[in-house]
Design an enzyme around this catalytic site. Structure first.
Site, PDB file in Angstrom:
ATOM      1  N   GLU A  33      24.370  -5.730  11.807  1.00 55.60           N
ATOM      2  CA  GLU A  33      24.068  -4.877  10.644  1.00 55.60           C
ATOM      3  C   GLU A  33      22.553  -4.730  10.536  1.00 55.60           C
ATOM      4  O   GLU A  33      21.836  -5.713  10.484  1.00 55.60           O
ATOM      5  CB  GLU A  33      24.661  -5.499   9.367  1.00 55.60           C
ATOM      6  CG  GLU A  33      24.245  -4.812   8.089  1.00 55.60           C
ATOM      7  CD  GLU A  33      24.475  -3.300   8.064  1.00 55.60           C
ATOM      8  OE1 GLU A  33      25.612  -2.860   8.232  1.00 55.60           O
ATOM      9  OE2 GLU A  33      23.474  -2.557   7.886  1.00 55.60           O
ATOM     10  N   LYS A  50      28.280   2.942  -9.814  1.00 56.05           N
ATOM     11  CA  LYS A  50      29.141   2.525 -10.931  1.00 56.05           C
ATOM     12  C   LYS A  50      28.374   1.650 -11.917  1.00 56.05           C
ATOM     13  O   LYS A  50      28.616   1.705 -13.127  1.00 56.05           O
ATOM     14  CB  LYS A  50      30.385   1.783 -10.415  1.00 56.05           C
ATOM     15  CG  LYS A  50      31.589   2.675 -10.290  1.00 56.05           C
ATOM     16  CD  LYS A  50      31.632   3.535  -9.051  1.00 56.05           C
ATOM     17  CE  LYS A  50      31.103   4.902  -9.144  1.00 56.05           C
ATOM     18  NZ  LYS A  50      31.097   5.630  -7.866  1.00 56.05           N
ATOM     19  N   GLY A 179      25.696  20.962  -4.502  1.00 56.96           N
ATOM     20  CA  GLY A 179      26.971  20.396  -4.054  1.00 56.96           C
ATOM     21  C   GLY A 179      27.711  19.768  -5.220  1.00 56.96           C
ATOM     22  O   GLY A 179      27.310  18.718  -5.725  1.00 56.96           O
ATOM     23  N   VAL A 182      32.078  15.037  -4.940  1.00 54.86           N
ATOM     24  CA  VAL A 182      32.230  13.758  -5.637  1.00 54.86           C
ATOM     25  C   VAL A 182      30.865  13.179  -6.016  1.00 54.86           C
ATOM     26  O   VAL A 182      30.629  12.821  -7.180  1.00 54.86           O
ATOM     27  CB  VAL A 182      33.021  12.751  -4.763  1.00 54.86           C
ATOM     28  CG1 VAL A 182      33.320  11.501  -5.555  1.00 54.86           C
ATOM     29  CG2 VAL A 182      34.291  13.376  -4.254  1.00 54.86           C
ATOM     30  N   GLU A 202      27.248  24.974  -6.660  1.00 54.57           N
ATOM     31  CA  GLU A 202      28.365  24.734  -5.736  1.00 54.57           C
ATOM     32  C   GLU A 202      28.650  26.034  -4.960  1.00 54.57           C
ATOM     33  O   GLU A 202      28.783  27.095  -5.562  1.00 54.57           O
ATOM     34  CB  GLU A 202      29.598  24.266  -6.524  1.00 54.57           C
ATOM     35  CG  GLU A 202      30.904  24.260  -5.774  1.00 54.57           C
ATOM     36  CD  GLU A 202      30.911  23.399  -4.509  1.00 54.57           C
ATOM     37  OE1 GLU A 202      30.560  22.221  -4.575  1.00 54.57           O
ATOM     38  OE2 GLU A 202      31.293  23.933  -3.444  1.00 54.57           O
ATOM     39  N   GLY A 266      27.865  16.621   1.378  1.00 58.32           N
ATOM     40  CA  GLY A 266      28.719  15.969   2.358  1.00 58.32           C
ATOM     41  C   GLY A 266      27.929  15.011   3.238  1.00 58.32           C
ATOM     42  O   GLY A 266      26.697  14.957   3.185  1.00 58.32           O
ATOM     43  N   ASP A 305      33.896   5.723   7.884  1.00 63.36           N
ATOM     44  CA  ASP A 305      33.288   7.059   7.818  1.00 63.36           C
ATOM     45  C   ASP A 305      32.981   7.639   9.198  1.00 63.36           C
ATOM     46  O   ASP A 305      32.993   8.862   9.373  1.00 63.36           O
ATOM     47  CB  ASP A 305      31.960   7.003   7.035  1.00 63.36           C
ATOM     48  CG  ASP A 305      32.164   6.895   5.534  1.00 63.36           C
ATOM     49  OD1 ASP A 305      33.308   6.670   5.106  1.00 63.36           O
ATOM     50  OD2 ASP A 305      31.172   7.033   4.804  1.00 63.36           O
ATOM     51  N   ALA A 313      35.655   3.965   0.914  1.00 64.73           N
ATOM     52  CA  ALA A 313      35.521   2.558   1.293  1.00 64.73           C
ATOM     53  C   ALA A 313      36.879   1.888   1.463  1.00 64.73           C
ATOM     54  O   ALA A 313      37.084   1.094   2.390  1.00 64.73           O
ATOM     55  CB  ALA A 313      34.703   1.832   0.234  1.00 64.73           C
ATOM     56  N   HIS A 440      53.099  -1.666 -23.269  1.00 66.82           N
ATOM     57  CA  HIS A 440      52.741  -0.828 -24.413  1.00 66.82           C
ATOM     58  C   HIS A 440      51.796  -1.576 -25.321  1.00 66.82           C
ATOM     59  O   HIS A 440      52.012  -2.761 -25.571  1.00 66.82           O
ATOM     60  CB  HIS A 440      54.005  -0.450 -25.196  1.00 66.82           C
ATOM     61  CG  HIS A 440      53.716   0.380 -26.403  1.00 66.82           C
ATOM     62  ND1 HIS A 440      53.415   1.720 -26.316  1.00 66.82           N
ATOM     63  CD2 HIS A 440      53.662   0.053 -27.716  1.00 66.82           C
ATOM     64  CE1 HIS A 440      53.194   2.179 -27.542  1.00 66.82           C
ATOM     65  NE2 HIS A 440      53.338   1.194 -28.410  1.00 66.82           N
TER      66      HIS A 440
END
Ligand code: NAD
Length: 451
Positions: A33, A50, A179, A182, A202, A266, A305, A313, A440
């Site tokens: 890596e 996130k 774009g 996502v 877009e 992308g 990818d 992921a 519930h």
């Protein structure tokens, strides 16, 4: 020189999952890596976005708390503090992955590796001037941001990719996002909630073009009402120092100015270090693999990818499990249920989907009936989502009465889309779904109400 069972290039969700599974089965693994383990997802993708989005949501919710009978005065945020927290979250998770790989059969090499040569028996790899040999090679080199050939875009300091945006210590004063996919819509959410004026450009007639368009329409309406400027069927013709020029659907030209321009049109497979594999089969720039992630070369596999398939992921990690299962000759051989891959867009409200849309079903000549229900049929949703309606759609095979797809918008649908995945993955019929008891009050009950 050590000889390994498998050499893995890239330590993202595909690479580290494969390394963990193979090494824990007692096979000698070397994992290369060049940056931090965890890859794009953990370091400059899913997790940092996130973390920041959660901070933005806290601020946004506090600023809009009146609808719940709460008055908060002087609500403020500290972007540098949000960034600091994001970095800590990432650091802890990277340490967790390193811990998972810490066993006698796994060697983690920090550096950029490249394949030197390959025969059917042996792959030779170079990294930091050292040579490594392995019986098998697993390519998990991921993807990089695609920069479209638009005049003025290259080497323009005003132009960001998602990695630049995540690293910035200060918010832009205004932003144009090129774009509306996502990445584009998640960053639009982040900046909008933190008060930055946002324009989304877009090229297609709609944002998030691969998703159910009725679900997308709910988001579009909310975001436009909230003041996000979303232009569809619009092509960027040039990028300048402080904005860009576009051509709209009607052929009319216009200019927009902004402090920063985020390009999110992308990503492309990253094939660096693989130059020696001249016979490796590619399709549209991605490595071609079979259902067990084997390439056209006998001892060479690829996951994630870099295959250019579905850039998620959780798909990468599952591909790695299937691939290593096959290499270890585990019985029964596992396959990936590509028909039941859930995906989430972390807008506010969230979008979560699994399986095919009604449009895709029509293209596949499958006769379907589509069930629709506003999320407000869930009591918990009503209690916690003032002013929102949300939407849940279920695509059902008319003949077999099986669930083929579920498409939702409304918080927190990301947290229970997995229940819909079970149904799609296992081909549950409506009758079988009816027998599942949902707690519930939860928003997940919508999956029962809709039957
Ligand atoms: P994407 O494919 O989701 O969206 C790219 C968008 O850009 C599309 O809507 C496309 O029509 C548009 N586009 C292409 N060229 C354009 C141009 N010249 N001008 C204007 N618009 C143009 O790609 P992305 O958003 O860059 O994300 C990359 C990958 O990362 C995707 O595969 C995505 O699924 C993945 N990702 C997933 C998540 C998640 O699961 N929550 C989050 C971020 C990224």
């Amino acid at each position: 020189m050590n000889r390994y069972f498998i050499a893995i290039l890239g330590g993202g969700p595909a690479g580290y999952t494969a390394a963990e599974k193979a090494s824990k089965a007692g096979k000698d693994v070397v994992l290369f890596e060049q940056n931090a383990v965890g890859g794009t997802c953990l370091n400059v993708g899913c997790i940092p976005t996130k973390s920041l989005l959660y901070g933005a949501k806290q601020y946004y919710n506090a600023s809009h708390a009146q609808k719940y009978g709460v008055t908060a005065e002087n609500v403020a945020f500290d972007f540098a503090a949000m960034q600091k927290r994001k970095t800590i979250v990432v650091r802890k998770l990277v340490a967790g992955i390193k811990q998972r790989l810490n066993n006698e059969h796994c060697t983690l090499v920090s550096g950029a590796a490249r394949v030197l040569s390959r025969t059917d028996e042996l792959v030779t790899i170079e990294c930091n001037g050292e040579t490594y040999e392995a019986e098998n090679l697993l390519i998990c080199t991921g993807s990089t941001n695609f920069v479209p050939p638009i005049p003025g875009i290259q080497d323009n300091p005003a132009v960001w990719d998602s990695t630049d945006a995540l690293a910035a210590q200060e918010l832009p004063k205004s932003i144009i996002i090129v774009g509306g996919g996502v990445i584009g819509m998640e960053f639009a959410t982040l900046y909008h909630e933190l008060g930055v004026p946002v324009t989304v450009i877009e090229a297609m007639p709609t944002i998030l073009p691969n998703l159910d368009q009725e679900v997308v329409a709910v988001l579009l309406e909310k975001y436009r009402k909230a003041g996000i400027n979303i232009l569809t069927s619009t092509k960027v013709t040039a990028v300048t120092d402080n904005g860009l020029r576009v051509t709209g659907a009607d052929g009319e030209e216009a200019s927009f100015e902004a402090d920063k321009i985020l390009v999110s049109v992308g990503r492309r497979a990253n094939l660096q270090g693989l130059e020696a594999l001249t016979d490796l089969e590619l399709y549209r720039g991605g490595v071609v693999v079979d259902e067990f992630m084997k390439t056209n070369l006998d001892n060479v596999y690829a996951c994630g990818d870099v295959t250019g398939k579905i850039m998620l992921a959780h798909v990468a990690a599952r591909q790695a499990e299937v691939c290593i299962g096959r290499l270890l000759r585990q019985i029964p051989l596992q396959r990936i249920a590509y028909n039941a891959i859930p995906s989430v867009v972390y807008t506010n409200p969230e979008i979560a989907t699994v399986g095919i849309t009604e449009q895709q079903a029509a293209e596949m000549n499958i006769e379907t009936e589509v069930r629709r229900l506003p999320m407000t049929f869930s009591g918990r949703f009503m209690a916690e989502n003032e002013g929102e309606t949300g939407l849940c759609k279920m695509v059902v095979d008319s003949k077999k009465q099986t669930v083929l797809g579920v498409h939702m918008i409304g918080n927190p649908c990301s947290e229970f889309v997995a229940a819909a995945s079970f149904a799609v993955r296992n081909g549950y019929t409506i009758q079988e779904m009816e027998q599942v008891v949902f707690p519930h009050p939860t928003v997940s009950e919508i999956l029962h109400e809709i039957l």
